[in-house]
Design a protein around this motif. Structure first.
Motif, PDB file in Angstrom:
ATOM      1  N   UNK A   1     -11.027   7.941  -0.149  1.00  0.00           N
ATOM      2  CA  UNK A   1     -10.127   9.057  -0.402  1.00  0.00           C
ATOM      3  C   UNK A   1      -9.588   9.644   0.893  1.00  0.00           C
TER       4      UNK A   1
ATOM      5  N   UNK B   1      -7.021   2.125  -9.334  1.00  0.00           N
ATOM      6  CA  UNK B   1      -6.500   3.107 -10.279  1.00  0.00           C
ATOM      7  C   UNK B   1      -5.590   2.471 -11.325  1.00  0.00           C
TER       8      UNK B   1
ATOM      9  N   UNK C   1      -1.136  11.593  -4.122  1.00  0.00           N
ATOM     10  CA  UNK C   1      -1.555  11.755  -2.737  1.00  0.00           C
ATOM     11  C   UNK C   1      -1.300  10.492  -1.923  1.00  0.00           C
ATOM     12  N   UNK C   2      -1.438   9.343  -2.584  1.00  0.00           N
ATOM     13  CA  UNK C   2      -1.320   8.087  -1.861  1.00  0.00           C
ATOM     14  C   UNK C   2       0.134   7.681  -1.637  1.00  0.00           C
TER      15      UNK C   2
ATOM     16  N   UNK D   1      -7.250   1.796  -3.317  1.00  0.00           N
ATOM     17  CA  UNK D   1      -7.226   2.866  -4.315  1.00  0.00           C
ATOM     18  C   UNK D   1      -6.201   2.586  -5.403  1.00  0.00           C
ATOM     19  N   UNK D   2      -5.031   2.155  -4.988  1.00  0.00           N
ATOM     20  CA  UNK D   2      -4.006   1.815  -5.972  1.00  0.00           C
ATOM     21  C   UNK D   2      -4.499   0.757  -6.946  1.00  0.00           C
TER      22      UNK D   2
ATOM     23  N   UNK E   1      -7.196   7.114   2.605  1.00  0.00           N
ATOM     24  CA  UNK E   1      -5.995   6.809   1.810  1.00  0.00           C
ATOM     25  C   UNK E   1      -5.028   7.992   1.813  1.00  0.00           C
ATOM     26  N   UNK E   2      -5.559   9.191   1.915  1.00  0.00           N
ATOM     27  CA  UNK E   2      -4.692  10.367   1.854  1.00  0.00           C
ATOM     28  C   UNK E   2      -4.277  10.854   3.242  1.00  0.00           C
TER      29      UNK E   2
ATOM     30  N   UNK F   1     -11.240   8.755 -11.023  1.00  0.00           N
ATOM     31  CA  UNK F   1     -10.003   7.984 -11.089  1.00  0.00           C
ATOM     32  C   UNK F   1     -10.284   6.503 -11.334  1.00  0.00           C
TER      33      UNK F   1
ATOM     34  N   UNK G   1      -5.474   2.723   0.943  1.00  0.00           N
ATOM     35  CA  UNK G   1      -4.467   3.035  -0.068  1.00  0.00           C
ATOM     36  C   UNK G   1      -4.267   1.857  -1.018  1.00  0.00           C
TER      37      UNK G   1
ATOM     38  N   UNK H   1      -0.534  11.331   3.776  1.00  0.00           N
ATOM     39  CA  UNK H   1      -0.053  12.483   3.016  1.00  0.00           C
ATOM     40  C   UNK H   1      -0.404  13.781   3.732  1.00  0.00           C
TER      41      UNK H   1
ATOM     42  N   UNK I   1      -3.497  12.499  -9.666  1.00  0.00           N
ATOM     43  CA  UNK I   1      -3.621  13.163  -8.380  1.00  0.00           C
ATOM     44  C   UNK I   1      -3.721  12.155  -7.237  1.00  0.00           C
ATOM     45  N   UNK I   2      -4.558  11.143  -7.412  1.00  0.00           N
ATOM     46  CA  UNK I   2      -4.721  10.141  -6.365  1.00  0.00           C
ATOM     47  C   UNK I   2      -3.421   9.397  -6.091  1.00  0.00           C
ATOM     48  N   UNK I   3      -2.755   9.019  -7.146  1.00  0.00           N
ATOM     49  CA  UNK I   3      -1.474   8.333  -6.980  1.00  0.00           C
ATOM     50  C   UNK I   3      -0.498   9.188  -6.188  1.00  0.00           C
TER      51      UNK I   3
ATOM     52  N   UNK J   1       0.813  -1.215   0.000  1.00  0.00           N
ATOM     53  CA  UNK J   1       0.000   0.000   0.000  1.00  0.00           C
ATOM     54  C   UNK J   1       0.848   1.267   0.000  1.00  0.00           C
ATOM     55  N   UNK J   2       1.975   1.187   0.624  1.00  0.00           N
ATOM     56  CA  UNK J   2       2.802   2.381   0.777  1.00  0.00           C
ATOM     57  C   UNK J   2       3.560   2.733  -0.498  1.00  0.00           C
TER      58      UNK J   2
ATOM     59  N   UNK K   1      -6.534  10.316 -11.610  1.00  0.00           N
ATOM     60  CA  UNK K   1      -5.678   9.178 -11.253  1.00  0.00           C
ATOM     61  C   UNK K   1      -4.278   9.659 -10.870  1.00  0.00           C
TER      62      UNK K   1
END
Lengths: 232, 232
Positions: A175, A125, B124-125, A121-122, A178-179, B178, A118, A182, B120-122, A36-37, B118
DNA sequence: GTCTATAGGCTGATAGAC
DNA sequence: GTCTATCAGCCTATAGAC
């Protein structure tokens, strides 16, 4: 644990040095932490082996390669998530409370597996949804759909498209969580104070309940059942 | 274009074979296409050079390496986005309409740069927010904050935390767009029909407007101004 | 500014000893 | 099941010709 059996595979005669299940578990945990990281491409098999405290050759032995481990991690996370959210439906007296429990369950989950959003989301995406996790994703969507439909049946929610409802709700949740790392890192360079998970969940619940309130919002709530089996 | 000057750098004597700005632009475009899809680690300089139709050594020459190009892509995307959303405020007679325009602007943007969410999400993550894009991110957050505050001033919205409001709204938007390619790919194996961007935007607007409606929702809207400069 | 050629490092996978 | 040793391939960056 979800994917592997609970008992540690009884050893036959004490011949083996270690428990092979322990190796698998250590690798899954290392993957759950690193993927995830850094993302799939950002993690090397060396990283994984080091973190798990085992030899990198064992990744291929147990999971058929790095990708195999990745999918196993993904699947175990989704299974746990789907299970967790599904139980929400049982304990709720009505849809309003069901929504509350759903949000709470999501928040709780991020405590045990803080980086699952995360990972999710990855996955969504980049590669697209892996076939192995699709059933569990659909299972989660079924929970939100039932929530929306039940709320409408109970006269608590207006009728909305359950799919749109799902993406708006889960999207905001995913979102935000996951953020979160950050945000924490950017905190010193930013002119507002960090929002807490609790406050966000509360905001989202408030927005959702109000956003779903039936047209005529009177005091008495469960009064009209309207047409019951109506579907478009 | 945003990052580079519009005019193509007047050539002094016609000595150069090509326009160097064209090279930079081609690389930026290649990056804008490839990075959101595969992530930073998933794209090789060879991929980028091939897609741009130039030699891979030029990436180092013009951007100081792959990472430099990545940051340039990131920045240009955020600049465009922030500009686009900022204009929303001018054209809106009230916050209600401002929200509508904000959502429309976001949707429009995804047509011109479908993979920006996408990207942006990447960002941020994984890496966390890069210092170069932070100002533009804050600029976007200011738009949503002003929207929330203005709505409250106008008596259209109840008072909410602008930061929470921002993450709920932009989170849902970012997530939906995304994950759009992933949904499209999964479509054949899924028991519901694809939600359109238009329908989602409409749902989100409806949920937001209703979710923000002031406590006492009477017919007359702009009646009470309450305390004006009150801030916590 | 653009290209070719190449260096040097790291990657994931596996053969084979134990 | 676990380990060591090793390989072939790909990666990014750069020196140097044009």
């Amino acid at each position: 644990m979800v994917t592997s059996l609970a008992r540690p595979s009884r050893r036959k005669k004490g011949r083996e040095r270690r428990d092979p299940d322990a190796t698998r578990r250590a690798l899954l945990e290392a993957g759950a932490r690193l993927f995830p990281e850094k993302g799939f491409d950002g993690v090397s098999v060396e990283d994984l082996a080091t973190r798990a405290g085992i030899n990198k050759a064992l990744i291929s032995y147990h999971f058929g390669g790095k990708r195999g481990l990745y999918v196993a991690v993904l699947e175990s996370a989704f299974v746990e998530m789907a299970e967790r959210l599904r139980t929400v439906e049982d304990g709720a007296p009505d849809a309003r409370e069901g929504l509350h429990l759903f949000l709470r369950a999501f928040e709780d989950m991020t405590r045990g597996r803080p980086d699952f959003p995360a990972l999710f989301l990855r996955e969504a995406v980049s590669t697209g949804i892996h076939p192995a996790v699709l059933p569990h994703l659909l299972s989660i969507m079924r929970v939100t759909r039932r929530l929306a439909e039940r709320g409408h049946r109970e006269g608590l929610f207006r009728r909305v498209d359950p799919v749109l409802f799902h993406f708006a709700l889960v999207g905001a949740l995913g979102f935000f969580f996951a953020t979160e790392p950050a945000r924490r890192r950017a905190a010193p360079h930013v002119p507002f104070k960090q929002p807490t998970a609790q406050a966000f969940i509360h905001h989202l619940e408030e927005m959702t309940v109000r956003g779903l309130a039936p047209e005529a919002s009177s005091e008495t709530k469960k009064k009209s059942k309207k047409r019951k089996g109506a579907r478009s």
